[in-house]
Design an enzyme around this catalytic site. Structure first.
Site, PDB file in Angstrom:
ATOM      1  CB  CYS A  83     -14.843  37.121 -26.365  1.00  0.00           C
ATOM      2  SG  CYS A  83     -16.237  37.862 -26.209  1.00  0.00           S
ATOM      3  CD  GLU A  84     -14.095  43.311 -22.680  1.00  0.00           C
ATOM      4  OE1 GLU A  84     -14.764  44.193 -22.636  1.00  0.00           O
ATOM      5  OE2 GLU A  84     -12.897  43.341 -22.240  1.00  0.00           O
ATOM      6  CG  HIS A  85     -18.545  41.261 -24.821  1.00  0.00           C
ATOM      7  ND1 HIS A  85     -18.468  41.512 -26.177  1.00  0.00           N
ATOM      8  CD2 HIS A  85     -18.388  42.150 -23.990  1.00  0.00           C
ATOM      9  CE1 HIS A  85     -18.315  42.948 -26.080  1.00  0.00           C
ATOM     10  NE2 HIS A  85     -18.209  43.256 -24.714  1.00  0.00           N
ATOM     11  CG  HIS A  86     -20.319  35.331 -24.949  1.00  0.00           C
ATOM     12  ND1 HIS A  86     -20.046  36.297 -26.010  1.00  0.00           N
ATOM     13  CD2 HIS A  86     -21.613  35.207 -24.971  1.00  0.00           C
ATOM     14  CE1 HIS A  86     -21.619  36.749 -26.128  1.00  0.00           C
ATOM     15  NE2 HIS A  86     -22.312  36.168 -25.631  1.00  0.00           N
ATOM     16  CD  GLN A 125     -10.396  40.753 -34.184  1.00  0.00           C
ATOM     17  OE1 GLN A 125     -10.884  39.791 -33.879  1.00  0.00           O
ATOM     18  NE2 GLN A 125     -10.062  41.160 -35.440  1.00  0.00           N
ATOM     19  CG  HIS A 153     -14.348  36.885 -32.459  1.00  0.00           C
ATOM     20  ND1 HIS A 153     -14.622  37.883 -31.532  1.00  0.00           N
ATOM     21  CD2 HIS A 153     -13.783  37.168 -33.354  1.00  0.00           C
ATOM     22  CE1 HIS A 153     -13.457  38.832 -31.774  1.00  0.00           C
ATOM     23  NE2 HIS A 153     -13.056  38.347 -32.841  1.00  0.00           N
ATOM     24  CB  CYS A 155     -18.982  34.497 -28.586  1.00  0.00           C
ATOM     25  SG  CYS A 155     -17.983  36.025 -29.304  1.00  0.00           S
TER      26      CYS A 155
END
Length: 197
Positions: A83-86, A125, A153, A155
Site C-alpha cells: 500500500c502506498e499510504h503505509h 488495489q 490489507h 494497514c
C-alpha cells in the site's frame, strides 16, 4: 528508474536508530542490506512503465477466427503488493483477468506475469486493476478487458481497526465488460464457480 540500494540501506539504518534500537547489534547489523535487497525484488515493477511491461510480456498469437467473440478468463492469480499510504503489505490477493480476443491472444502465463509485475509497486488495489487492464489492452489489442481483485490489507488487519477478517474487492471493466450486464453476470458466475471454470 533504478532502485538505489545504497540509499535504502542508509535510510533503513536511520529508521532502526529512530526506533531506539542499535543497528550495529548482532541481529540488526545486516538488516539494512537485507531490506535493500528485498525492496529491489518486491518493488521491481517500479522500474517499468505500463508500456514497458506490455513490451516485456508481449507474447501473442493470432486469434482463431471462431474464437474472436469468446471470453478468455484466468482466475485466482496470486500476487502481493504494498500500500502506498503505509507501505503495508497487501496479501492473500487473488487477481482474475478476462478479455475478449480481437486479433491476438496472449500466452496464459503472461497474464499472471503482468499481474505480478504490476503488483510490485507502491500501489492502490484500485490502480493495480486499472494498470493490469491497460497492459492487457496494449498487448491483446482488445478494448474488452475485465480485472477483479480480492485482497487483504495489513494497514487494516494489523493496525488501526485491526479487522483481521476484512477483505477488499475491486473491479475494473473496460469495453464490452463495462457496457454489457449479461457479460458481467457471466463473468461473476465463472468467478464464483467451484473448481475449474
Amino acid at each position: 528508474m533504478a532502485i538505489d540500494q545504497e540509499k535504502i540501506k542508509f535510510h533503513i539504518r536511520g529508521i532502526l536508530e529512530a526506533l531506539g534500537d542499535d543497528p550495529d547489534r548482532e541481529g540488526l547489523k545486516d538488516t539494512p542490506d537485507r531490506v535493500a535487497r528485498m525492496y529491489t525484488e518486491v518493488f521491481e515493477g517500479m522500474n517499468y512503465s505500463n508500456d514497458e511491461i506490455a513490451e516485456m510480456f508481449n507474447k501473442t498469437f493470432e486469434a482463431p477466427a471462431e474464437g474472436k467473440k469468446d471470453m478468455v478468463f484466468v482466475k485466482d492469480i496470486s500476487i502481493f503488493s504494498y500500500c502506498e499510504h503505509h507501505m503495508a503489505l497487501m496479501y492473500d490477493m487473488k487477481v482474475s483477468v478476462a478479455y475478449i480476443p480481437k486479433n491476438r491472444v496472449i500466452g496464459l502465463s503472461k497474464i499472471a506475469r503482468i499481474a505480478e509485475m504490476v503488483g510490485k509497486r507502491l500501489q492502490l488495489q484500485e490502480r493495480i486493476g486499472s494498470d493490469i487492464a491497460e497492459v492487457m489492452q496494449k498487448v491483446t489489442e482488445s478494448e474488452d478487458v475485465a480485472v477483479i481483485i480480492s485482497g487483504k490489507h495489513s494497514c487494516m488487519t494489523a493496525r488501526g481497526i485491526k479487522n483481521t477478517s476484512s477483505s477488499t474487492v475491486t473491479t475494473t471493466f473496460r469495453g464490452k465488460f463495462n457496457e454489457d450486464a449479461a457479460l458481467q453476470n457471466r463473468l461473476f458466475f465463472l468467478l464464483n464457480a467451484p473448481g475449474e471454470a
